[in-house]
Design a protein around this motif. Sequence first.
Motif, PDB file in Angstrom:
ATOM      1  N   ARG A 144       0.851  -1.184   0.000  1.00 48.13           N
ATOM      2  CA  ARG A 144       0.000   0.000   0.000  1.00 48.13           C
ATOM      3  C   ARG A 144       0.892   1.242   0.000  1.00 48.13           C
ATOM      4  NH1 ARG A 144      -3.819  -0.918   4.942  1.00 48.13           N
ATOM      5  NH2 ARG A 144      -1.947  -1.782   5.838  1.00 48.13           N
ATOM      6  N   ASN A 145       0.392   2.330  -0.569  1.00 44.56           N
ATOM      7  CA  ASN A 145       1.180   3.553  -0.604  1.00 44.56           C
ATOM      8  C   ASN A 145       0.288   4.770  -0.442  1.00 44.56           C
ATOM      9  OD1 ASN A 145       0.020   4.137  -3.135  1.00 44.56           O
ATOM     10  ND2 ASN A 145       1.587   2.961  -4.181  1.00 44.56           N
ATOM     11  N   LEU A 146       0.901   5.941  -0.484  1.00 41.51           N
ATOM     12  CA  LEU A 146       0.164   7.178  -0.275  1.00 41.51           C
ATOM     13  C   LEU A 146      -0.981   7.329  -1.268  1.00 41.51           C
ATOM     14  CD1 LEU A 146      -0.163   9.814   1.236  1.00 41.51           C
ATOM     15  CD2 LEU A 146       1.613  10.800  -0.203  1.00 41.51           C
ATOM     16  N   ALA A 147      -0.798   6.825  -2.471  1.00 40.83           N
ATOM     17  CA  ALA A 147      -1.859   6.895  -3.464  1.00 40.83           C
ATOM     18  C   ALA A 147      -3.159   6.281  -2.944  1.00 40.83           C
ATOM     19  CB  ALA A 147      -1.432   6.183  -4.746  1.00 40.83           C
ATOM     20  N   ALA A 148      -3.028   5.252  -2.128  1.00 41.01           N
ATOM     21  CA  ALA A 148      -4.213   4.583  -1.594  1.00 41.01           C
ATOM     22  C   ALA A 148      -5.018   5.468  -0.656  1.00 41.01           C
ATOM     23  CB  ALA A 148      -3.807   3.309  -0.860  1.00 41.01           C
ATOM     24  N   ILE A 149      -4.357   6.440  -0.010  1.00 38.28           N
ATOM     25  CA  ILE A 149      -5.096   7.255   0.946  1.00 38.28           C
ATOM     26  C   ILE A 149      -5.547   8.590   0.393  1.00 38.28           C
ATOM     27  CG2 ILE A 149      -4.170   6.165   2.999  1.00 38.28           C
ATOM     28  CD1 ILE A 149      -2.221   8.454   3.284  1.00 38.28           C
ATOM     29  N   ILE A 150      -5.011   8.993  -0.750  1.00 43.16           N
ATOM     30  CA  ILE A 150      -5.501  10.245  -1.334  1.00 43.16           C
ATOM     31  C   ILE A 150      -6.045  10.040  -2.734  1.00 43.16           C
ATOM     32  CG2 ILE A 150      -4.117  11.779   0.084  1.00 43.16           C
ATOM     33  CD1 ILE A 150      -2.129  12.001  -2.196  1.00 43.16           C
ATOM     34  N   GLY A 151      -6.047   8.800  -3.198  1.00 40.32           N
ATOM     35  CA  GLY A 151      -6.679   8.490  -4.474  1.00 40.32           C
ATOM     36  C   GLY A 151      -5.860   8.895  -5.679  1.00 40.32           C
ATOM     37  N   VAL A 152      -4.534   8.706  -5.606  1.00 44.39           N
ATOM     38  CA  VAL A 152      -3.675   9.047  -6.731  1.00 44.39           C
ATOM     39  C   VAL A 152      -2.638   7.958  -6.914  1.00 44.39           C
ATOM     40  CG1 VAL A 152      -3.967  11.516  -6.386  1.00 44.39           C
ATOM     41  CG2 VAL A 152      -2.064  10.371  -5.295  1.00 44.39           C
ATOM     42  N   ALA A 162      -9.008   1.130  -0.181  1.00 45.08           N
ATOM     43  CA  ALA A 162      -8.046   1.825  -1.018  1.00 45.08           C
ATOM     44  C   ALA A 162      -8.310   1.552  -2.495  1.00 45.08           C
ATOM     45  CB  ALA A 162      -6.624   1.410  -0.645  1.00 45.08           C
ATOM     46  N   ARG A 163      -8.718   0.336  -2.851  1.00 40.54           N
ATOM     47  CA  ARG A 163      -8.955   0.002  -4.254  1.00 40.54           C
ATOM     48  C   ARG A 163     -10.157   0.739  -4.823  1.00 40.54           C
ATOM     49  NH1 ARG A 163      -7.110  -5.128  -2.569  1.00 40.54           N
ATOM     50  NH2 ARG A 163      -9.193  -5.784  -2.022  1.00 40.54           N
ATOM     51  N   ARG A 164     -11.101   1.147  -3.985  1.00 40.57           N
ATOM     52  CA  ARG A 164     -12.303   1.809  -4.487  1.00 40.57           C
ATOM     53  C   ARG A 164     -12.091   3.291  -4.781  1.00 40.57           C
ATOM     54  NH1 ARG A 164     -15.983  -0.896  -0.119  1.00 40.57           N
ATOM     55  NH2 ARG A 164     -14.870   0.631   1.082  1.00 40.57           N
ATOM     56  N   LEU A 165     -11.006   3.868  -4.278  1.00 44.99           N
ATOM     57  CA  LEU A 165     -10.785   5.288  -4.459  1.00 44.99           C
ATOM     58  C   LEU A 165     -10.459   5.609  -5.906  1.00 44.99           C
ATOM     59  CD1 LEU A 165      -8.593   6.086  -1.347  1.00 44.99           C
ATOM     60  CD2 LEU A 165     -11.048   6.332  -1.598  1.00 44.99           C
ATOM     61  N   GLY A 218      -8.808   8.372  -8.640  1.00 42.07           N
ATOM     62  CA  GLY A 218      -7.725   9.341  -8.644  1.00 42.07           C
ATOM     63  C   GLY A 218      -8.214  10.775  -8.486  1.00 42.07           C
ATOM     64  N   VAL A 219      -7.454  11.553  -7.728  1.00 39.89           N
ATOM     65  CA  VAL A 219      -7.772  12.957  -7.486  1.00 39.89           C
ATOM     66  C   VAL A 219      -6.509  13.774  -7.721  1.00 39.89           C
ATOM     67  CG1 VAL A 219      -8.489  14.643  -5.752  1.00 39.89           C
ATOM     68  CG2 VAL A 219      -9.526  12.380  -5.763  1.00 39.89           C
ATOM     69  N   ASN A 220      -6.647  14.890  -8.397  1.00 40.58           N
ATOM     70  CA  ASN A 220      -5.550  15.838  -8.568  1.00 40.58           C
ATOM     71  C   ASN A 220      -6.162  17.229  -8.611  1.00 40.58           C
ATOM     72  OD1 ASN A 220      -2.999  16.902  -8.919  1.00 40.58           O
ATOM     73  ND2 ASN A 220      -3.011  16.597 -11.126  1.00 40.58           N
ATOM     74  N   LYS A 221      -6.195  17.876  -7.442  1.00 41.77           N
ATOM     75  CA  LYS A 221      -6.814  19.195  -7.330  1.00 41.77           C
ATOM     76  C   LYS A 221      -5.806  20.200  -6.768  1.00 41.77           C
ATOM     77  CE  LYS A 221     -11.476  17.401  -6.455  1.00 41.77           C
ATOM     78  NZ  LYS A 221     -12.579  17.375  -5.483  1.00 41.77           N
ATOM     79  N   GLN A 264      -8.019  15.960   5.241  1.00 40.77           N
ATOM     80  CA  GLN A 264      -8.905  15.917   4.079  1.00 40.77           C
ATOM     81  C   GLN A 264     -10.169  15.154   4.411  1.00 40.77           C
ATOM     82  OE1 GLN A 264      -6.428  13.659   1.263  1.00 40.77           O
ATOM     83  NE2 GLN A 264      -7.571  11.801   1.755  1.00 40.77           N
ATOM     84  N   ASN A 265     -11.155  15.323   3.584  1.00 39.70           N
ATOM     85  CA  ASN A 265     -12.351  14.501   3.557  1.00 39.70           C
ATOM     86  C   ASN A 265     -12.473  14.047   2.109  1.00 39.70           C
ATOM     87  OD1 ASN A 265     -13.861  14.267   6.083  1.00 39.70           O
ATOM     88  ND2 ASN A 265     -13.930  16.502   6.025  1.00 39.70           N
ATOM     89  N   TYR A 266     -11.908  12.865   1.818  1.00 39.24           N
ATOM     90  CA  TYR A 266     -11.909  12.373   0.448  1.00 39.24           C
ATOM     91  C   TYR A 266     -13.312  12.459  -0.142  1.00 39.24           C
ATOM     92  CZ  TYR A 266     -11.352   9.366  -3.554  1.00 39.24           C
ATOM     93  OH  TYR A 266     -11.347   8.893  -4.832  1.00 39.24           O
ATOM     94  N   PRO A 267     -13.459  12.982  -1.352  1.00 38.03           N
ATOM     95  CA  PRO A 267     -12.467  13.312  -2.375  1.00 38.03           C
ATOM     96  C   PRO A 267     -11.976  14.768  -2.356  1.00 38.03           C
ATOM     97  CG  PRO A 267     -14.624  13.396  -3.375  1.00 38.03           C
ATOM     98  CD  PRO A 267     -14.825  13.028  -1.929  1.00 38.03           C
ATOM     99  N   GLU A 268     -12.292  15.508  -1.304  1.00 38.94           N
ATOM    100  CA  GLU A 268     -11.786  16.883  -1.200  1.00 38.94           C
ATOM    101  C   GLU A 268     -10.340  16.853  -0.712  1.00 38.94           C
ATOM    102  OE1 GLU A 268     -13.166  19.859  -2.246  1.00 38.94           O
ATOM    103  OE2 GLU A 268     -14.439  18.367  -3.212  1.00 38.94           O
ATOM    104  N   THR A 269      -9.438  16.667  -1.649  1.00 34.12           N
ATOM    105  CA  THR A 269      -8.013  16.550  -1.364  1.00 34.12           C
ATOM    106  C   THR A 269      -7.217  17.086  -2.546  1.00 34.12           C
ATOM    107  OG1 THR A 269      -6.200  15.006  -0.935  1.00 34.12           O
ATOM    108  CG2 THR A 269      -8.050  14.151  -2.208  1.00 34.12           C
TER     109      THR A 269
END
Length: 200
Positions: free
Chosen positions: A1-9, A24-27, A29-32, A79-84
């Motif tokens: 697992r990595n940081l991408a799993a917790i912020i969706g990237v 983590a698999r359901r997230l 990708g986010v880039n805001k 954060q409150n995913y997906p607000e990240t």
Amino acid sequence: RNLAAIIGVSGLVGPLTGPRPALARRLEGVNKPELLPKEKNKVVIDVAGFLSEGQEKRITTLIEGVEKDTGVKLRLLTQNYPETPGLAIKDYWGVDDDTVVFVADPSFGKSGGNILNFNIGTNVDLQIPPNFWSRLSGKYGATVYWQNSGEDAAIENAVSAIATCAREPPGKLQCSKVQGAFGEDDSSGKWGDFFSGRST
């Protein structure tokens, strides 16, 4: 697992303690980058608004002191995913092997997971005992703790515990106790002082 799993990237490095793999698999990708602060080099990004101005200043001072004293680059994102900001934090903070990215997100806690998540750089992983991170998450990230004490208390106490652990001398007792609230004695206590040669 990595940081991408917790912020969706994707594209960030390092091991992680935190959400269950199924979550983590359901997230997606986010880039805001628009959620990043205008100010450069902020070590605390409170997107979720969990911290008061005073708490943010106190945590920032503690984080900057830890980096100066130990070289550990602790960075905090609430954060409150997906607000990240997502992937944008990697470049903003210059995430590297000396960086610990601490993401506090109660949306992970709602499904029985842990709200405290850590991406630990390789050099930090060698400096701080690996089991410290899971014990830290278990103490302050558990649903019962943050629902009773608040997200802000969970975050402040976790940062304080990381700062204490990072400053402890290497050895068998390093980080053996997850230090609690601001001002509590370090993990090693009087026996750690004795074995490390710090006792008088």
